[in-house]
Design a protein around this motif. Structure first.
Motif, PDB file in Angstrom:
ATOM      1  N   SER A  49       0.828  -1.199   0.000  1.00  0.00           N
ATOM      2  CA  SER A  49       0.000   0.000   0.000  1.00  0.00           C
ATOM      3  C   SER A  49       0.871   1.262   0.000  1.00  0.00           C
ATOM      4  O   SER A  49       0.620   2.207  -0.758  1.00  0.00           O
ATOM      5  N   ALA A  50       1.925   1.248   0.842  1.00  0.00           N
ATOM      6  CA  ALA A  50       2.850   2.383   0.903  1.00  0.00           C
ATOM      7  C   ALA A  50       3.621   2.521  -0.412  1.00  0.00           C
ATOM      8  O   ALA A  50       3.894   3.634  -0.874  1.00  0.00           O
ATOM      9  N   TYR A  51       3.961   1.386  -1.024  1.00  0.00           N
ATOM     10  CA  TYR A  51       4.714   1.384  -2.283  1.00  0.00           C
ATOM     11  C   TYR A  51       3.883   1.993  -3.416  1.00  0.00           C
ATOM     12  O   TYR A  51       4.408   2.743  -4.255  1.00  0.00           O
ATOM     13  N   ALA A  52       2.592   1.691  -3.440  1.00  0.00           N
ATOM     14  CA  ALA A  52       1.702   2.247  -4.467  1.00  0.00           C
ATOM     15  C   ALA A  52       1.637   3.766  -4.352  1.00  0.00           C
ATOM     16  O   ALA A  52       1.635   4.481  -5.368  1.00  0.00           O
ATOM     17  N   ARG A  53       1.594   4.282  -3.120  1.00  0.00           N
ATOM     18  CA  ARG A  53       1.573   5.733  -2.920  1.00  0.00           C
ATOM     19  C   ARG A  53       2.923   6.340  -3.299  1.00  0.00           C
ATOM     20  O   ARG A  53       2.989   7.439  -3.863  1.00  0.00           O
ATOM     21  N   PHE A  54       3.993   5.620  -2.989  1.00  0.00           N
ATOM     22  CA  PHE A  54       5.352   6.086  -3.280  1.00  0.00           C
ATOM     23  C   PHE A  54       5.561   6.290  -4.783  1.00  0.00           C
ATOM     24  O   PHE A  54       6.190   7.271  -5.205  1.00  0.00           O
ATOM     25  N   LEU A  55       5.026   5.390  -5.598  1.00  0.00           N
ATOM     26  CA  LEU A  55       5.199   5.473  -7.044  1.00  0.00           C
ATOM     27  C   LEU A  55       4.567   6.732  -7.640  1.00  0.00           C
ATOM     28  O   LEU A  55       4.960   7.173  -8.722  1.00  0.00           O
ATOM     29  N   LYS A  56       3.616   7.314  -6.934  1.00  0.00           N
ATOM     30  CA  LYS A  56       2.933   8.511  -7.434  1.00  0.00           C
ATOM     31  C   LYS A  56       3.448   9.785  -6.777  1.00  0.00           C
ATOM     32  O   LYS A  56       2.926  10.877  -7.051  1.00  0.00           O
ATOM     33  N   SER A  57       4.472   9.665  -5.927  1.00  0.00           N
ATOM     34  CA  SER A  57       4.976  10.813  -5.175  1.00  0.00           C
ATOM     35  C   SER A  57       6.292  11.332  -5.750  1.00  0.00           C
ATOM     36  O   SER A  57       6.921  10.684  -6.594  1.00  0.00           O
ATOM     37  N   ASN A  58       6.744  12.489  -5.251  1.00  0.00           N
ATOM     38  CA  ASN A  58       8.024  13.059  -5.667  1.00  0.00           C
ATOM     39  C   ASN A  58       9.201  12.299  -5.086  1.00  0.00           C
ATOM     40  O   ASN A  58      10.342  12.467  -5.547  1.00  0.00           O
ATOM     41  N   GLN A  59       8.963  11.454  -4.066  1.00  0.00           N
ATOM     42  CA  GLN A  59      10.038  10.673  -3.441  1.00  0.00           C
ATOM     43  C   GLN A  59      10.578   9.588  -4.361  1.00  0.00           C
ATOM     44  O   GLN A  59      11.603   8.973  -4.055  1.00  0.00           O
ATOM     45  N   ILE A  60       9.918   9.352  -5.470  1.00  0.00           N
ATOM     46  CA  ILE A  60      10.330   8.278  -6.375  1.00  0.00           C
ATOM     47  C   ILE A  60      11.748   8.495  -6.900  1.00  0.00           C
ATOM     48  O   ILE A  60      12.433   7.536  -7.265  1.00  0.00           O
ATOM     49  N   TRP A  61      12.242   9.740  -6.915  1.00  0.00           N
ATOM     50  CA  TRP A  61      13.573  10.015  -7.444  1.00  0.00           C
ATOM     51  C   TRP A  61      14.680   9.642  -6.471  1.00  0.00           C
ATOM     52  O   TRP A  61      15.674   9.029  -6.849  1.00  0.00           O
ATOM     53  N   THR A  62      14.531   9.994  -5.217  1.00  0.00           N
ATOM     54  CA  THR A  62      15.595   9.730  -4.232  1.00  0.00           C
ATOM     55  C   THR A  62      15.246   8.633  -3.239  1.00  0.00           C
ATOM     56  O   THR A  62      16.110   8.179  -2.495  1.00  0.00           O
ATOM     57  N   ALA A  76      11.283  -8.103   1.312  1.00  0.00           N
ATOM     58  CA  ALA A  76      12.541  -8.236   0.565  1.00  0.00           C
ATOM     59  C   ALA A  76      12.210  -8.394  -0.908  1.00  0.00           C
ATOM     60  O   ALA A  76      11.373  -9.200  -1.274  1.00  0.00           O
ATOM     61  N   SER A  77      12.836  -7.589  -1.734  1.00  0.00           N
ATOM     62  CA  SER A  77      12.705  -7.683  -3.191  1.00  0.00           C
ATOM     63  C   SER A  77      13.199  -6.373  -3.785  1.00  0.00           C
ATOM     64  O   SER A  77      13.551  -5.430  -3.062  1.00  0.00           O
ATOM     65  N   TYR A  78      13.197  -6.311  -5.117  1.00  0.00           N
ATOM     66  CA  TYR A  78      13.588  -5.073  -5.783  1.00  0.00           C
ATOM     67  C   TYR A  78      12.686  -3.916  -5.369  1.00  0.00           C
ATOM     68  O   TYR A  78      13.088  -2.745  -5.382  1.00  0.00           O
ATOM     69  N   LYS A  79      11.440  -4.225  -4.975  1.00  0.00           N
ATOM     70  CA  LYS A  79      10.516  -3.173  -4.551  1.00  0.00           C
ATOM     71  C   LYS A  79      11.030  -2.455  -3.318  1.00  0.00           C
ATOM     72  O   LYS A  79      10.967  -1.218  -3.232  1.00  0.00           O
ATOM     73  N   ARG A  80      11.538  -3.205  -2.339  1.00  0.00           N
ATOM     74  CA  ARG A  80      12.063  -2.577  -1.136  1.00  0.00           C
ATOM     75  C   ARG A  80      13.286  -1.725  -1.461  1.00  0.00           C
ATOM     76  O   ARG A  80      13.433  -0.617  -0.952  1.00  0.00           O
ATOM     77  N   TYR A  81      14.175  -2.261  -2.303  1.00  0.00           N
ATOM     78  CA  TYR A  81      15.376  -1.525  -2.677  1.00  0.00           C
ATOM     79  C   TYR A  81      15.000  -0.218  -3.367  1.00  0.00           C
ATOM     80  O   TYR A  81      15.544   0.849  -3.047  1.00  0.00           O
ATOM     81  N   PHE A  82      14.084  -0.292  -4.304  1.00  0.00           N
ATOM     82  CA  PHE A  82      13.636   0.888  -5.050  1.00  0.00           C
ATOM     83  C   PHE A  82      12.902   1.858  -4.133  1.00  0.00           C
ATOM     84  O   PHE A  82      13.068   3.084  -4.237  1.00  0.00           O
ATOM     85  N   PHE A  83      12.109   1.343  -3.213  1.00  0.00           N
ATOM     86  CA  PHE A  83      11.354   2.160  -2.256  1.00  0.00           C
ATOM     87  C   PHE A  83      12.297   2.981  -1.386  1.00  0.00           C
ATOM     88  O   PHE A  83      12.044   4.161  -1.118  1.00  0.00           O
ATOM     89  N   LEU A  84      13.396   2.381  -0.953  1.00  0.00           N
ATOM     90  CA  LEU A  84      14.338   3.052  -0.066  1.00  0.00           C
ATOM     91  C   LEU A  84      15.257   4.020  -0.801  1.00  0.00           C
ATOM     92  O   LEU A  84      15.632   5.069  -0.261  1.00  0.00           O
TER      93      LEU A  84
END
Length: 332
Positions: free
Chosen positions: A219-232, A254-262
């Motif tokens: 759920s947090a990842y879906a919001r992250f993809l639409k936010s300005n935080q996606i760059w950093t 654990a997965s590429y999603k967590r790495y990309f999220f962080l």
């Protein structure tokens, strides 16, 4: 690594000291001669084979119901470990429906992935007892990720050797064992429960064994993809503020999603570019094969800059290139 420290890490003196030591170790490995790299890689492989063999010895005793001293550790926010001294077990023994071998590693998937890495680096030379130990370690881990990585790395290896008939044979063997597990004892067996059943597709189109992220994280990842935080990336803010880590949004993920999220687009691109260019510098099909295996492993588990994996990658790429050149010379 510096990007990780500023974005994901914590600002403390001890952390920066550890970072400098990590970077120093990586620099030494990169600048070391081929002879030194080969020696370190051989030493690391032998040590890993030895500790996995010790763990397997204890694991067999455990499966035979031999009483062994142990204690349970509840200190981690996510894991419960039962320590048998010769090996580590996730969870409590009495609650293990399907026992999975983790050896000295944090969990079975970690053990299985490392064993697959070393099997590929040793070119699946099963005439050597140490490599048989690694293969048994993968099989006993009952890790879906490790099994998939093992199959993929074998296919890559056989393709490099132009053994296309063997690829069909290996795929047939894996399928046969899968169907056999579904039939044997009505499906009530460890292989079917831990591997085959987790490959079933749910009504939502997801594989049953896809447990790499939690619903809260998704759920947090879906919001992250639409936010300005996606760059950093979200960075260390994702870890919460509680000392016990219970408000960590990435807990149990654990997965590429967590790495990309962080780390976001910038951090993710930096590591991919580094891994790719380091591999291309040595221009070897064997090295590129390991790059693929390493990349897939990190799509599953996202540890590309953790010391044990990163140091292995820094040694493996040039060593594989050198070994391939040596083999070509022998053939000529």
């Amino acid at each position: 690594m510096w990007y990780d420290k500023f974005i994901v890490g914590t600002f403390d003196i001890l952390g920066y000291i550890c970072l400098c030591i990590t970077i120093l170790g990586a620099t030494v490995l990169i600048l070391a001669t081929d002879k030194v790299k080969l020696w370190i890689l051989a030493f690391f492989t032998s040590c890993t084979q030895f500790i996995v063999a010790i763990g397997l010895f204890g694991w067999i005793l455990y499966l035979l119901k031999v009483p062994m001293p142990h204690y349970t550790d509840f200190s981690d926010a996510y894991y419960i470990h039962t320590i048998y001294y010769l090996f580590n077990m996730n969870g409590l023994p009495d609650l293990q429906l399907v026992p999975r071998f983790a050896g000295p590693f944090l969990e079975p998937g970690h053990l299985g992935t490392m064993c697959v890495f070393l099997l590929y680096l040793n070119r699946f030379a099963l005439k050597k007892m140490g490599n048989i130990v690694l293969l048994v370690g993968v099989l006993f881990s009952l890790s879906l990720a490790a099994y998939g990585l093992l199959l993929g790395s074998i296919v890559i290896y056989l393709y490099q050797q132009r053994k296309f008939l063997w690829i069909s044979l290996i795929l047939g063997i894996f399928l046969s064992f899968g169907f056999g597990a579904m039939i044997y004892n009505g499906g009530d067996n460890a292989l079917n429960t831990a591997i085959v059943m987790r490959l079933e597709v749910n009504d939502d189109g997801e594989i049953a064994g896809n447990n790499r992220t939690s619903m809260a994280f998704d759920s947090a990842y879906a919001r992250f993809l639409k936010s300005n935080q996606i760059w950093t990336g979200v960075g260390s803010a994702a870890f919460g503020t509680h000392e016990n880590g219970t408000d960590n949004i990435t807990l149990g993920c654990a997965s590429y999603k967590r790495y990309f999220f962080l780390r976001g687009i910038i951090g993710s691109m930096l590591i991919v570019i580094f891994l790719l260019f380091y591999c291309l510098y040595y221009r070897s099909s064997w090295s590129f094969g390991f790059f693929i295996v390493y990349l897939v492993a990190n799509l599953i588990r996202d540890y590309p800059t953790m010391e044990m994996w990163m140091y292995l990658y820094l040694m493996a790429i040039p060593c594989l290139s050198l070994m391939q050149k040596q083999q070509i010379k022998k053939i000529e």
